[in-house]
Design a protein around this motif. Sequence first.
Motif, PDB file in Angstrom:
ATOM      1  N   VAL A 199       0.841  -1.206   0.000  1.00  0.00           N
ATOM      2  CA  VAL A 199       0.000   0.000   0.000  1.00  0.00           C
ATOM      3  C   VAL A 199       0.875   1.255   0.000  1.00  0.00           C
ATOM      4  O   VAL A 199       0.621   2.208  -0.736  1.00  0.00           O
ATOM      5  CB  VAL A 199      -0.950  -0.007   1.221  1.00  0.00           C
ATOM      6  N   ALA A 200       1.935   1.233   0.829  1.00  0.00           N
ATOM      7  CA  ALA A 200       2.829   2.394   0.892  1.00  0.00           C
ATOM      8  C   ALA A 200       3.492   2.630  -0.470  1.00  0.00           C
ATOM      9  O   ALA A 200       3.621   3.773  -0.922  1.00  0.00           O
ATOM     10  CB  ALA A 200       3.887   2.196   1.975  1.00  0.00           C
ATOM     11  N   LEU A 205       3.730   6.127  -5.212  1.00  0.00           N
ATOM     12  CA  LEU A 205       3.790   6.394  -6.648  1.00  0.00           C
ATOM     13  C   LEU A 205       2.631   7.282  -7.082  1.00  0.00           C
ATOM     14  O   LEU A 205       2.802   8.213  -7.865  1.00  0.00           O
ATOM     15  CB  LEU A 205       3.783   5.078  -7.425  1.00  0.00           C
ATOM     16  N   LEU A 206       1.428   6.996  -6.548  1.00  0.00           N
ATOM     17  CA  LEU A 206       0.254   7.802  -6.894  1.00  0.00           C
ATOM     18  C   LEU A 206       0.419   9.248  -6.444  1.00  0.00           C
ATOM     19  O   LEU A 206      -0.010  10.171  -7.109  1.00  0.00           O
ATOM     20  CB  LEU A 206      -1.003   7.213  -6.234  1.00  0.00           C
ATOM     21  N   CYS A 207       1.039   9.427  -5.267  1.00  0.00           N
ATOM     22  CA  CYS A 207       1.138  10.767  -4.669  1.00  0.00           C
ATOM     23  C   CYS A 207       2.499  11.400  -4.934  1.00  0.00           C
ATOM     24  O   CYS A 207       2.845  12.410  -4.301  1.00  0.00           O
ATOM     25  CB  CYS A 207       0.907  10.702  -3.154  1.00  0.00           C
ATOM     26  N   LEU A 217       4.612  11.240   3.282  1.00  0.00           N
ATOM     27  CA  LEU A 217       3.933  11.096   4.577  1.00  0.00           C
ATOM     28  C   LEU A 217       2.583  10.404   4.405  1.00  0.00           C
ATOM     29  O   LEU A 217       2.226   9.506   5.172  1.00  0.00           O
ATOM     30  CB  LEU A 217       3.731  12.471   5.217  1.00  0.00           C
ATOM     31  N   ALA A 218       1.826  10.839   3.360  1.00  0.00           N
ATOM     32  CA  ALA A 218       0.514  10.250   3.117  1.00  0.00           C
ATOM     33  C   ALA A 218       0.641   8.754   2.844  1.00  0.00           C
ATOM     34  O   ALA A 218      -0.128   7.934   3.377  1.00  0.00           O
ATOM     35  CB  ALA A 218      -0.164  10.958   1.946  1.00  0.00           C
TER      36      ALA A 218
ATOM     37  N   VAL B  48       8.368  -0.284   7.941  1.00  0.00           N
ATOM     38  CA  VAL B  48       8.095  -0.948   6.663  1.00  0.00           C
ATOM     39  C   VAL B  48       7.428   0.022   5.693  1.00  0.00           C
ATOM     40  O   VAL B  48       7.865   0.184   4.550  1.00  0.00           O
ATOM     41  CB  VAL B  48       7.185  -2.192   6.879  1.00  0.00           C
ATOM     42  N   ALA B  49       6.384   0.705   6.161  1.00  0.00           N
ATOM     43  CA  ALA B  49       5.623   1.589   5.272  1.00  0.00           C
ATOM     44  C   ALA B  49       6.439   2.832   4.895  1.00  0.00           C
ATOM     45  O   ALA B  49       6.489   3.218   3.727  1.00  0.00           O
ATOM     46  CB  ALA B  49       4.310   2.000   5.947  1.00  0.00           C
ATOM     47  N   THR B  50       7.099   3.444   5.877  1.00  0.00           N
ATOM     48  CA  THR B  50       7.811   4.695   5.609  1.00  0.00           C
ATOM     49  C   THR B  50       8.976   4.473   4.653  1.00  0.00           C
ATOM     50  O   THR B  50       9.151   5.211   3.676  1.00  0.00           O
ATOM     51  CB  THR B  50       8.344   5.290   6.931  1.00  0.00           C
ATOM     52  N   LEU B  51       9.775   3.446   4.927  1.00  0.00           N
ATOM     53  CA  LEU B  51      10.962   3.234   4.096  1.00  0.00           C
ATOM     54  C   LEU B  51      10.572   2.753   2.700  1.00  0.00           C
ATOM     55  O   LEU B  51      11.198   3.137   1.711  1.00  0.00           O
ATOM     56  CB  LEU B  51      11.920   2.251   4.784  1.00  0.00           C
TER      57      LEU B  51
END
Lengths: 237, 109
Positions: A199-200, A205-207, A217-218, B48-51
Motif C-alpha cells: 500500500v505504501a 507512486l500515486l502521490c 507522509l501520506a 516498513v511503510a515509511t521506508l
Amino acid sequence: MDPAGAIPASRSPAAELRGGALALAPLLVGVAPFGVIYGVVALQSGIPPAAAMAMSSVVFAGSSQFLLAQLAGLGAPGVVMVASVALVNLRHALYSASVASALEHLPRRWKAILAYLLTDEAYAAAVARLGEDGENRHWFLLGAGLTLWSGWQVSTAAGILLGASLPRELPLDFALPLTFIAIVVPMIRSRGALVAAAVAAGAALLCAGWPYQLGLLAAAVAGIVVGWLVARWGTGT
Amino acid sequence: MGDGNVSLWLVMVAGGLVTFLTRLSFIAAEGRIAVPRWFRAMLPFVPVATLTALVVPALLRPGGTWDVSVGNPRLIAGIVAVVVAAVSRNVLLTIVIGFAVFLVLHWVL
C-alpha cells in the motif's frame, strides 16, 4: 559475557557500566557500517561535513539520519522532514514505556541522559538487565548507551572522511535506497507487513507529484493503517 | 545556499528535539501512563511503510519522472537488491551487490 541470570543483584556502578558496554560491544559490528554509509551519503545529498557530523549527536538516530539525508537531497521542506523523523521514531516511545518503571526512582537529569541514549541497540542490549533487580542497573543502560554513542560518532566521522575522498561522479546517492531495501525486506515477515509495504509503495507512486514531499507522509500513513487493519482482521480482534 | 544551510540546522535541531522527547515520553511520565494497544499494534508497520514509500519512487521515478524500463539501472539494481535481501537477509551483502549491479548498468547503459 555473563549470562543474564548470573549477574548478582547488587553490583557497583562501575561493574554495571562495564556490563552494559560489554553487552553492546558485539552490536557495534552491525552498527559501524551504517555509520560509515550514513557519512558518505550525507555528503552526497549536499549536507556540509560539519552538519553531517553534528547530526550524529543532535539527532542520534540512524534511520532518521538516513531519512533526513534523503529528504535534504530531494529538497523537501523542513516541516515535512521533521514530521518524517517523528513518524520513523515513534517506536522509541515503546522503548521509553518499557524502561520507565526501572528508571522511575532516578533524578530528572539521569532520566534525560538515559532518554537521549535510548536507541534501538542500547535498548536491545540493556532491556534484560533492566528487568532484573539491582539498585545500580541504570548504569548498565548508561554503559550500553555511551558505547553505542561513541561507536556511532567514530563510524560517522570515518564515513565523512571517506565520502570526501570519493570521486564526485560516483553515483553514491543510490546507496540510500539500497540501504532502505536491505533494512525493509527482512522486516516483511507477515501478511500485515506485506500489505503495509504494498500500500505504501502504490500510494507513494500515486502521490509522487504532491508538493513538499507530502506524498511520502501520506503513503507512509496509508501503509501503516492498512497494514494494521489487515493484521487486526487476520487475528479477529 | 546560506539560507538552505540555516534551515538545515533548524531541521536538525527540531528533529533532534522530537527524537529526544519521544524517547523521554514515558520515562518522564514515570510509568503512570500505559501505551494504548492500538498504538503498540501500529508500530511494527511504521518502518516498513515509511521506508518503502521512500524507496519505490527512487527506483521507478528517478529524478522525478517515470522510467519503467530495462534501461533504468536503478530499477534493475533495486530489484536485484530486493532478491538478495530476501534470500540472504544480510544488509551489507545487499548494499554491495545492489551497488555493483547499479554501477555496471550505469556505465553500460
